[in-house]
Scaffold this motif. Structure first.
Motif, PDB file in Angstrom:
ATOM      1  N   ALA A 130     -64.326  11.432 -66.756  1.00  0.00           N
ATOM      2  CA  ALA A 130     -63.357  12.438 -66.319  1.00  0.00           C
ATOM      3  C   ALA A 130     -62.326  11.826 -65.380  1.00  0.00           C
ATOM      4  O   ALA A 130     -61.124  12.158 -65.436  1.00  0.00           O
ATOM      5  CB  ALA A 130     -64.082  13.590 -65.628  1.00  0.00           C
ATOM      6  N   ASP A 131     -62.766  10.918 -64.512  1.00  0.00           N
ATOM      7  CA  ASP A 131     -61.839  10.255 -63.592  1.00  0.00           C
ATOM      8  C   ASP A 131     -60.852   9.372 -64.353  1.00  0.00           C
ATOM      9  O   ASP A 131     -59.647   9.385 -64.105  1.00  0.00           O
ATOM     10  CB  ASP A 131     -62.643   9.416 -62.592  1.00  0.00           C
ATOM     11  N   VAL A 132     -61.366   8.611 -65.321  1.00  0.00           N
ATOM     12  CA  VAL A 132     -60.489   7.757 -66.132  1.00  0.00           C
ATOM     13  C   VAL A 132     -59.485   8.602 -66.913  1.00  0.00           C
ATOM     14  O   VAL A 132     -58.285   8.282 -66.966  1.00  0.00           O
ATOM     15  CB  VAL A 132     -61.329   6.890 -67.098  1.00  0.00           C
ATOM     16  N   GLU A 133     -59.956   9.698 -67.507  1.00  0.00           N
ATOM     17  CA  GLU A 133     -59.061  10.576 -68.267  1.00  0.00           C
ATOM     18  C   GLU A 133     -57.959  11.141 -67.376  1.00  0.00           C
ATOM     19  O   GLU A 133     -56.777  11.185 -67.775  1.00  0.00           O
ATOM     20  CB  GLU A 133     -59.865  11.722 -68.893  1.00  0.00           C
ATOM     21  N   HIS A 134     -58.324  11.560 -66.184  1.00  0.00           N
ATOM     22  CA  HIS A 134     -57.326  12.108 -65.251  1.00  0.00           C
ATOM     23  C   HIS A 134     -56.271  11.070 -64.893  1.00  0.00           C
ATOM     24  O   HIS A 134     -55.078  11.367 -64.854  1.00  0.00           O
ATOM     25  CB  HIS A 134     -58.028  12.610 -63.990  1.00  0.00           C
ATOM     26  N   ARG A 135     -56.696   9.840 -64.649  1.00  0.00           N
ATOM     27  CA  ARG A 135     -55.743   8.797 -64.248  1.00  0.00           C
ATOM     28  C   ARG A 135     -54.887   8.317 -65.415  1.00  0.00           C
ATOM     29  O   ARG A 135     -53.743   7.905 -65.220  1.00  0.00           O
ATOM     30  CB  ARG A 135     -56.500   7.622 -63.623  1.00  0.00           C
ATOM     31  N   LEU A 136     -55.420   8.371 -66.628  1.00  0.00           N
ATOM     32  CA  LEU A 136     -54.625   7.993 -67.799  1.00  0.00           C
ATOM     33  C   LEU A 136     -53.650   9.087 -68.221  1.00  0.00           C
ATOM     34  O   LEU A 136     -52.704   8.833 -68.961  1.00  0.00           O
ATOM     35  CB  LEU A 136     -55.551   7.666 -68.979  1.00  0.00           C
ATOM     36  N   LYS A 137     -53.924  10.338 -67.784  1.00  0.00           N
ATOM     37  CA  LYS A 137     -53.068  11.502 -68.089  1.00  0.00           C
ATOM     38  C   LYS A 137     -52.956  11.779 -69.585  1.00  0.00           C
ATOM     39  O   LYS A 137     -51.889  12.148 -70.087  1.00  0.00           O
ATOM     40  CB  LYS A 137     -51.670  11.325 -67.464  1.00  0.00           C
ATOM     41  N   ARG A 138     -54.038  11.583 -70.314  1.00  0.00           N
ATOM     42  CA  ARG A 138     -54.100  11.955 -71.727  1.00  0.00           C
ATOM     43  C   ARG A 138     -55.568  12.216 -72.100  1.00  0.00           C
ATOM     44  O   ARG A 138     -56.483  11.772 -71.402  1.00  0.00           O
ATOM     45  CB  ARG A 138     -53.518  10.863 -72.629  1.00  0.00           C
ATOM     46  N   THR A 139     -55.769  12.963 -73.172  1.00  0.00           N
ATOM     47  CA  THR A 139     -57.123  13.336 -73.581  1.00  0.00           C
ATOM     48  C   THR A 139     -57.850  12.135 -74.169  1.00  0.00           C
ATOM     49  O   THR A 139     -57.462  11.624 -75.221  1.00  0.00           O
ATOM     50  CB  THR A 139     -57.081  14.473 -74.620  1.00  0.00           C
ATOM     51  N   ALA A 333     -63.218  19.376 -65.308  1.00  0.00           N
ATOM     52  CA  ALA A 333     -62.501  18.404 -64.461  1.00  0.00           C
ATOM     53  C   ALA A 333     -61.010  18.718 -64.337  1.00  0.00           C
ATOM     54  O   ALA A 333     -60.250  17.895 -63.832  1.00  0.00           O
ATOM     55  CB  ALA A 333     -62.677  17.003 -65.029  1.00  0.00           C
ATOM     56  N   ASP A 334     -60.561  19.914 -64.773  1.00  0.00           N
ATOM     57  CA  ASP A 334     -59.140  20.244 -64.706  1.00  0.00           C
ATOM     58  C   ASP A 334     -58.584  20.153 -63.290  1.00  0.00           C
ATOM     59  O   ASP A 334     -57.436  19.773 -63.084  1.00  0.00           O
ATOM     60  CB  ASP A 334     -58.894  21.665 -65.249  1.00  0.00           C
ATOM     61  N   ASP A 335     -59.367  20.533 -62.300  1.00  0.00           N
ATOM     62  CA  ASP A 335     -58.953  20.425 -60.896  1.00  0.00           C
ATOM     63  C   ASP A 335     -59.557  19.146 -60.331  1.00  0.00           C
ATOM     64  O   ASP A 335     -60.758  19.090 -60.058  1.00  0.00           O
ATOM     65  CB  ASP A 335     -59.451  21.637 -60.115  1.00  0.00           C
ATOM     66  N   PRO A 336     -58.746  18.090 -60.168  1.00  0.00           N
ATOM     67  CA  PRO A 336     -59.293  16.789 -59.749  1.00  0.00           C
ATOM     68  C   PRO A 336     -60.058  16.832 -58.432  1.00  0.00           C
ATOM     69  O   PRO A 336     -61.004  16.061 -58.246  1.00  0.00           O
ATOM     70  CB  PRO A 336     -58.035  15.902 -59.621  1.00  0.00           C
ATOM     71  N   ALA A 388     -65.201  30.884 -75.913  1.00  0.00           N
ATOM     72  CA  ALA A 388     -64.381  29.666 -75.946  1.00  0.00           C
ATOM     73  C   ALA A 388     -63.123  29.762 -75.089  1.00  0.00           C
ATOM     74  O   ALA A 388     -62.624  28.747 -74.588  1.00  0.00           O
ATOM     75  CB  ALA A 388     -64.007  29.331 -77.390  1.00  0.00           C
ATOM     76  N   GLY A 389     -62.599  30.963 -74.891  1.00  0.00           N
ATOM     77  CA  GLY A 389     -61.360  31.123 -74.127  1.00  0.00           C
ATOM     78  C   GLY A 389     -61.436  30.646 -72.693  1.00  0.00           C
ATOM     79  O   GLY A 389     -60.398  30.347 -72.083  1.00  0.00           O
ATOM     80  N   VAL A 390     -62.646  30.535 -72.115  1.00  0.00           N
ATOM     81  CA  VAL A 390     -62.745  30.104 -70.713  1.00  0.00           C
ATOM     82  C   VAL A 390     -62.370  28.638 -70.547  1.00  0.00           C
ATOM     83  O   VAL A 390     -62.134  28.180 -69.423  1.00  0.00           O
ATOM     84  CB  VAL A 390     -64.167  30.330 -70.147  1.00  0.00           C
ATOM     85  N   ALA A 391     -62.319  27.894 -71.650  1.00  0.00           N
ATOM     86  CA  ALA A 391     -61.969  26.467 -71.568  1.00  0.00           C
ATOM     87  C   ALA A 391     -60.461  26.236 -71.524  1.00  0.00           C
ATOM     88  O   ALA A 391     -60.016  25.088 -71.496  1.00  0.00           O
ATOM     89  CB  ALA A 391     -62.574  25.720 -72.751  1.00  0.00           C
ATOM     90  N   LYS A 392     -59.673  27.299 -71.521  1.00  0.00           N
ATOM     91  CA  LYS A 392     -58.225  27.158 -71.448  1.00  0.00           C
ATOM     92  C   LYS A 392     -57.834  26.337 -70.228  1.00  0.00           C
ATOM     93  O   LYS A 392     -58.325  26.578 -69.120  1.00  0.00           O
ATOM     94  CB  LYS A 392     -57.561  28.536 -71.374  1.00  0.00           C
ATOM     95  N   PRO A 393     -56.981  25.323 -70.390  1.00  0.00           N
ATOM     96  CA  PRO A 393     -56.621  24.451 -69.253  1.00  0.00           C
ATOM     97  C   PRO A 393     -56.009  25.240 -68.096  1.00  0.00           C
ATOM     98  O   PRO A 393     -55.274  26.214 -68.302  1.00  0.00           O
ATOM     99  CB  PRO A 393     -55.599  23.484 -69.859  1.00  0.00           C
ATOM    100  N   LEU A 394     -56.347  24.819 -66.881  1.00  0.00           N
ATOM    101  CA  LEU A 394     -55.769  25.426 -65.695  1.00  0.00           C
ATOM    102  C   LEU A 394     -54.316  25.007 -65.555  1.00  0.00           C
ATOM    103  O   LEU A 394     -53.937  23.889 -65.931  1.00  0.00           O
ATOM    104  CB  LEU A 394     -56.531  24.983 -64.444  1.00  0.00           C
ATOM    105  N   ARG A 395     -53.506  25.889 -65.034  1.00  0.00           N
ATOM    106  CA  ARG A 395     -52.110  25.541 -64.781  1.00  0.00           C
ATOM    107  C   ARG A 395     -52.019  24.598 -63.599  1.00  0.00           C
ATOM    108  O   ARG A 395     -52.742  24.738 -62.601  1.00  0.00           O
ATOM    109  CB  ARG A 395     -51.282  26.790 -64.494  1.00  0.00           C
ATOM    110  N   ALA A 396     -51.148  23.612 -63.723  1.00  0.00           N
ATOM    111  CA  ALA A 396     -50.960  22.679 -62.613  1.00  0.00           C
ATOM    112  C   ALA A 396     -50.377  23.394 -61.413  1.00  0.00           C
ATOM    113  O   ALA A 396     -49.475  24.227 -61.549  1.00  0.00           O
ATOM    114  CB  ALA A 396     -50.025  21.546 -63.033  1.00  0.00           C
TER     115      ALA A 396
END
Length: 397
Positions: A130-139, A333-336, A388-396
């Motif tokens: 999750a940390d690597v994904e956040h820093r790469l800024k892509r899925t 991990a949407d909220d770092p 499934a709808g609860v997995a919707k990404p959080l807004r920045a």
């Protein structure tokens, strides 16, 4: 520029290291799962008794999972993977020696510690991913889980081949245990640095409450419920496809292992493609489609009258099971700022199903046959689809 280049290099190296650790975890797990029929034969166990042995692994992991976030906070993801690799490797060797002695109690104790090692390993690799994904800024999380599935696929093929050649499971496990310890001790040196557990802060800069905070977050808990249903789908396939094929279709142990390999191959392929699919169609839509595919594949596998149709069902089942867990990790991990705690919570909830569900299916299998018992996971699949709808990404923010 130099600092930026060095940072990019570190993140890329961490991504490769995380990929390898996921793959090794899958190889270790499949080396055991693909040859469960051999264990039942060696120890003269029924499906229910085999379920009890699997429950020993579940109990070990479920005892380790709640404290995994704390362990990562104390010694970092790299240190946790090293510790987990040593525990899992030693337990794998103990399983091998217990099988040589045809000792059910010895195997049960070894599986308990195997579960502890695997549980710590899983949470640590997901926090790192999750940390690597956040820093790469892509899925990229699905690709890490593809590495797990790829390792499991290789492990399943090795298991099928060794079974066909008549090589015993104890010798197989001893080699895998040594390899697991070697990689767990060396590869994490390239992980991203993680600070020791400090005081988390809220948006206003005030200290955040410790401990159970993530367990009181409604979105995190609902994501955990979705992941629980999804991981039961995956766990049931991992633990019981080979055995269900042998019992329900009358196939050989080697053919059962190959059907398991097909399930894992389909899951692996979907996970490699998953990042692009999720970025194009969205997390919620892909999650719903995944659960629908899992339900259809499960039904086809159970009701198929021949190996070809069962293989098609196993493949579709694998496609459906592929992305839900990595999407759950990404959603948590949407909220770092709270990623580590929430990933730990969702992992813990998910692995309740992944590890405890299959043994319960074994008990049900004593009543209905393991082949038909697999239909019991249809309800959790439906629940995951509806939520499934609860997995919707959080807004920045």
């Amino acid at each position: 520029m130099t600092t930026s280049t060095r940072s990019d290099t570190n993140v890329n190296a961490a991504a490769v290291a995380t990929f390898l650790i996921f793959a090794m975890n899958g190889l270790v797990f499949a080396s055991w799962a693909a040859r469960i029929p051999a264990v039942t034969e060696a120890l003269s166990l029924t499906s229910g008794q085999m379920g009890t042995l699997l429950l020993c692994t579940a109990v070990g992991s479920l005892m380790a999972l709640p404290s995994a976030g704390w362990v990562v906070g104390r010694i970092g993801t790299a240190g946790t993977v090293r510790l987990a690799g040593i525990v899992a490797g030693a337990a794998g060797a103990a399983i091998a020696f217990s099988l040589m002695a045809a000792s059910v109690p010895g195997t049960a104790i070894a599986l308990f510690f195997f579960g502890i090692g695997i549980g710590l390993w899983d949470v640590a690799q997901n926090i790192e991913g999750a940390d690597v994904e956040h820093r790469l800024k892509r899925t990229i999380m699905p690709q890490f889980h593809a590495a797990f599935s790829g390792g499991a696929f290789v492990g399943a093929l090795i298991g099928a081949g060794l079974s066909q050649l008549g090589v015993g499971l104890p010798e197989h496990l001893l080699v895998i245990a040594g390899l697991a310890v070697l990689l767990a001790l060396t590869v994490p040196r390239y992980f991203l640095p993680h600070e020791a557990s400090g005081v988390e802060t809220l948006d206003d800069g005030a200290p955040a409450p410790k401990g159970p905070t993530a367990w009181r977050d409604g979105r995190t808990l609902l994501i955990g419920v979705v992941v629980l249903g999804a991981t039961l789908t995956e766990g049931a396939g991992n633990d019981w496809i080979a055995k269900a094929a042998v019992d329900g279709l009358g196939t050989s142990e080697a053919t059962g292992a190959l059907l398991f390999a097909l399930f894992v191959a389909a899951m692996t392929g979907m996970r490699f493609l998953g990042g692009k699919v999720i970025d194009r169609f969205g997390r919620v839509a892909v999650l719903r489609a995944s659960m629908a595919a899992a339900a259809l594949g499960l039904a086809l596998f159970v009701f198929a009258g021949n190996v070809v149709l069962a293989g098609l069902g196993a493949a579709l089942w694998g496609v459906g099971a592929a992305l839900a867990f990595p999407m759950g990790m990404s959603a948590a991990a949407d909220d770092p700022k709270h990623a580590a705690a929430r990933v730990s919570v969702v992992s813990t909830i998910g692995y309740v199903a992944f590890l405890a569900g299959p043994p319960l299916l074994g008990y049900l299998g004593d009543q209905t046959g393991i082949h038909m018992a697999l239909l019991a996971i249809g309800l959790p699949i439906l629940v995951a689809l509806l939520l499934a709808g609860v997995a919707k990404p959080l807004r920045a923010k």
